[in-house]
Scaffold this motif. Structure first.
Motif, PDB file in Angstrom:
ATOM      1  N   ALA A 153       0.827  -1.211   0.000  1.00 42.48           N
ATOM      2  CA  ALA A 153       0.000   0.000   0.000  1.00 42.48           C
ATOM      3  C   ALA A 153       0.858   1.256   0.000  1.00 42.48           C
ATOM      4  O   ALA A 153       0.559   2.234  -0.700  1.00 42.48           O
ATOM      5  N   LEU A 154       1.941   1.260   0.769  1.00 46.15           N
ATOM      6  CA  LEU A 154       2.821   2.423   0.803  1.00 46.15           C
ATOM      7  C   LEU A 154       3.585   2.576  -0.509  1.00 46.15           C
ATOM      8  O   LEU A 154       3.781   3.696  -0.995  1.00 46.15           O
ATOM      9  N   ALA A 155       4.025   1.456  -1.086  1.00 41.95           N
ATOM     10  CA  ALA A 155       4.708   1.520  -2.378  1.00 41.95           C
ATOM     11  C   ALA A 155       3.777   2.106  -3.441  1.00 41.95           C
ATOM     12  O   ALA A 155       4.183   2.947  -4.259  1.00 41.95           O
ATOM     13  N   ASP A 156       2.507   1.686  -3.426  1.00 44.89           N
ATOM     14  CA  ASP A 156       1.541   2.227  -4.383  1.00 44.89           C
ATOM     15  C   ASP A 156       1.355   3.728  -4.175  1.00 44.89           C
ATOM     16  O   ASP A 156       1.218   4.487  -5.151  1.00 44.89           O
ATOM     17  N   ARG A 157       1.350   4.159  -2.933  1.00 42.77           N
ATOM     18  CA  ARG A 157       1.140   5.589  -2.659  1.00 42.77           C
ATOM     19  C   ARG A 157       2.337   6.414  -3.138  1.00 42.77           C
ATOM     20  O   ARG A 157       2.165   7.502  -3.695  1.00 42.77           O
ATOM     21  N   TYR A 158       3.551   5.924  -2.905  1.00 47.27           N
ATOM     22  CA  TYR A 158       4.723   6.638  -3.423  1.00 47.27           C
ATOM     23  C   TYR A 158       4.685   6.695  -4.953  1.00 47.27           C
ATOM     24  O   TYR A 158       4.991   7.731  -5.559  1.00 47.27           O
ATOM     25  N   THR A 159       4.294   5.598  -5.585  1.00 43.36           N
ATOM     26  CA  THR A 159       4.214   5.571  -7.044  1.00 43.36           C
ATOM     27  C   THR A 159       3.215   6.615  -7.546  1.00 43.36           C
ATOM     28  O   THR A 159       3.476   7.338  -8.515  1.00 43.36           O
ATOM     29  N   ALA A 160       2.071   6.717  -6.851  1.00 37.52           N
ATOM     30  CA  ALA A 160       1.062   7.708  -7.236  1.00 37.52           C
ATOM     31  C   ALA A 160       1.557   9.127  -7.033  1.00 37.52           C
ATOM     32  O   ALA A 160       1.081  10.054  -7.702  1.00 37.52           O
ATOM     33  N   ARG A 161       2.521   9.330  -6.126  1.00 36.86           N
ATOM     34  CA  ARG A 161       3.080  10.659  -5.887  1.00 36.86           C
ATOM     35  C   ARG A 161       4.240  10.975  -6.825  1.00 36.86           C
ATOM     36  O   ARG A 161       4.909  12.003  -6.668  1.00 36.86           O
ATOM     37  N   GLY A 162       4.508  10.129  -7.779  1.00 33.88           N
ATOM     38  CA  GLY A 162       5.545  10.409  -8.758  1.00 33.88           C
ATOM     39  C   GLY A 162       6.883   9.783  -8.455  1.00 33.88           C
ATOM     40  O   GLY A 162       7.892  10.149  -9.081  1.00 33.88           O
ATOM     41  N   VAL A 163       6.921   8.833  -7.499  1.00 29.26           N
ATOM     42  CA  VAL A 163       8.164   8.148  -7.149  1.00 29.26           C
ATOM     43  C   VAL A 163       7.923   6.646  -7.289  1.00 29.26           C
ATOM     44  O   VAL A 163       7.477   5.991  -6.326  1.00 29.26           O
TER      45      VAL A 163
END
Length: 515
Positions: free
Chosen positions: A165-175
């Motif tokens: 879930a955290l990896a997905d959130r970072y990906t959505a933030r451009g990382v």
């Protein structure tokens, strides 16, 4: 046998004492011995000189301060009379505390909740839980628990569902991020402690913003790191990049710790170009750049159409320079002790391997609760999430509750300060939870001491500095509102008057002094 456990040298004590000298001290014409005694007492109460620390001999301190030995002897005698010094022939003199005084701390220990009826606590920059989102998350976590209860329960890297879930959130933030780049920790402090242990042996240099978060400064210094302070830019402009380049080039620190998003304590927000340049400078110097993102979601005054700057890690294409720290403690609730580290996979593997000698893992139920908060996605439409939408996950909705509360509290606090303390200076930050306030020509340490006896608890500026810097500041968080904010400002104004009149040293201050 001596009763002291550490020692403070005369040059070190003289340097610490110099930070307490203000223009108002001279105006009051305090006797030299009393001013010296008062300075030592404040250093002990602030935790910057430990209890049971051996003080220098009278002759040594007199030479370091360029005063007479008689002055030092009289100051030591006054400290003994006040209960702040103990002595024995042949063993010297060491700091102490009068009976009933709490042991001081250089950090920011939370005030026990049961003391809320007698003390306005402005020491802890944390808001109450955003309901009903927290309770719903734990109710969902209980429903998710049974499969995990059939295991041993130790997940040194963290629960896979939360890492994803955290990896997905970072990906959505451009990382773009994989779960293998995430490690769950016990709060952000646990994350910083683990990173420090991996990268910074005792005696190595760590560059820090100046001022910086008090608890991290204390953690780093007590673990044996040599702190290299780098001044912040003027006002709320973020970092002083030329200063950072010089320090990274000349001092070659093993690690640098920064808060790019609504810096604690100043509230400054570093722009994208600053982030890009600092990452490049750290990479060139071979310095690990630790970016603390615990305040990142608390954007209170976002200009229309202007998103938050991209995370610091977005400018580290190779992934070898930036290590990111995040936490649910500021974003959701301080009682939710779940933090995380985002780093290169090999760094995460090293951190996880070392964890067996620390705490083995973080609580499973709390991890499930955070996973529940994040479960509905990190933002609509798959674009970069700036956390300002009204829909989205339970995390996003909980953050909106926090932002609204922080806006109201900030407005109440700044209005109360302008009414009761018009001579104090501050710049209102765009986000975060803290206000960095200049206290005119008065000592922040003395105001904090007098304020606590008047029923308002604030941390003074030196807690956020190195070697006694920022004596003319206090940090005030956006944690109280309405009449409580007004009463807090009134009590601080009363404390400031006592300090200005020279009545903050020694003795009890009656509560009737509050205006």
């Amino acid at each position: 046998m001596a009763q002291w456990t550490s020692a403070v040298g005369a040059p070190q004590l003289a340097r610490l004492l110099s930070s307490h000298r203000t223009e108002s001290d001279g105006a009051r014409r305090t006797p030299a011995y009393r001013a010296l005694a008062d300075g030592v007492r404040l250093l002990v109460l602030e935790g910057r000189v430990p209890v049971a620390a051996r003080l220098p001999a009278e002759r040594e301190l007199a030479a370091a301060l360029s005063v007479s030995r008689t002055t030092v002897a009289a100051a030591y005698e006054a400290l003994r009379g006040d209960g702040f010094l103990a002595s024995r022939r042949g063993a010297g003199s060491w700091t102490a505390l009068p009976a009933g005084n709490p042991l001081p701390s250089g950090g920011l220990a939370p005030l026990p909740p049961d003391a809320a009826g007698t003390m306005i606590d402005l020491g802890c920059a944390a808001l109450p839980a955003p309901e009903p989102w927290l309770t719903r998350a734990f109710q969902g976590a209980l429903a998710d628990l049974p499969p995990y209860a059939h295991t041993h329960g130790d997940y040194p890297a963290g629960l896979p569902v939360l890492r994803q879930a955290l990896a997905d959130r970072y990906t959505a933030r451009g990382v773009p991020t994989m779960p293998e780049q995430i490690m769950i920790t016990t709060g952000a402090m646990g994350a910083v402690a683990a990173i420090r242990a991996l990268f910074v042996p005792r005696g190595e240099r760590v560059a820090v913003e100046h001022p910086s978060y008090a608890n991290v400064l204390r953690l780093l210094s007590e673990s044996g790191a040599r702190l290299v302070p780098v001044a912040m830019g003027e006002g709320l402009t973020g970092w002083d990049l030329p200063a950072w380049r010089r320090v990274l080039r000349d001092a070659a620190p093993r690690m640098a710790y920064v808060i790019a998003d609504f810096h604690n304590p100043t509230g400054a927000l570093a722009g994208e170009e600053q982030r890009r340049e600092l990452v490049a400078a750290a990479r060139a110097a071979g310095t690990v750049l630790v970016a603390d993102e615990t305040m990142a979601g608390l954007d209170l005054d976002a200009p229309p159409g202007e998103p938050m700057p991209r995370p610091v890690a977005a400018f580290d294409a190779g992934g070898s320079t930036v290590v990111t720290v995040g936490s649910a403690s500021k974003a959701i609730w301080a009682g939710l002790r779940i933090g995380w580290i985002r780093a290169a996979p090999e760094t995460i593997r090293s951190l996880v391997a070392a964890r067996v000698y620390a705490d083995l893992g973080s609580p499973v139920l709390e991890q499930l609760a955070v996973a529940r908060l994040l479960a509905e996605g990190s933002g609509p439409g798959g674009g970069r999430d700036d956390g300002r939408e009204s829909g989205g996950s339970g995390w996003d909705r909980a953050m909106e509750v926090h932002r609204e509360r922080a806006r109201e509290n900030r407005a109440a606090l700044t209005e109360a300060l302008r009414e009761h303390l018009p001579d104090w200076g501050f710049t209102v930050p765009r986000g975060g939870l803290t206000l960095w306030v200049r206290t005119g020509d008065l000592s922040g340490s003395r105001i904090a001491e007098a304020g606590e006896r008047l029923g308002v608890r604030v941390p003074s500026g030196p807690r956020f500095g190195v070697d006694g810097a920022f004596e003319g500041y206090v940090r005030l968080p956006f944690t109280v509102s309405g009449p409580v904010a007004a009463e807090a400002a009134a009590r601080l104004a009363a404390a400031a008057r006592l300090v200005a009149d020279g009545r903050s040293a020694g003795g009890d201050i009656p509560r009737s002094s509050v205006a």
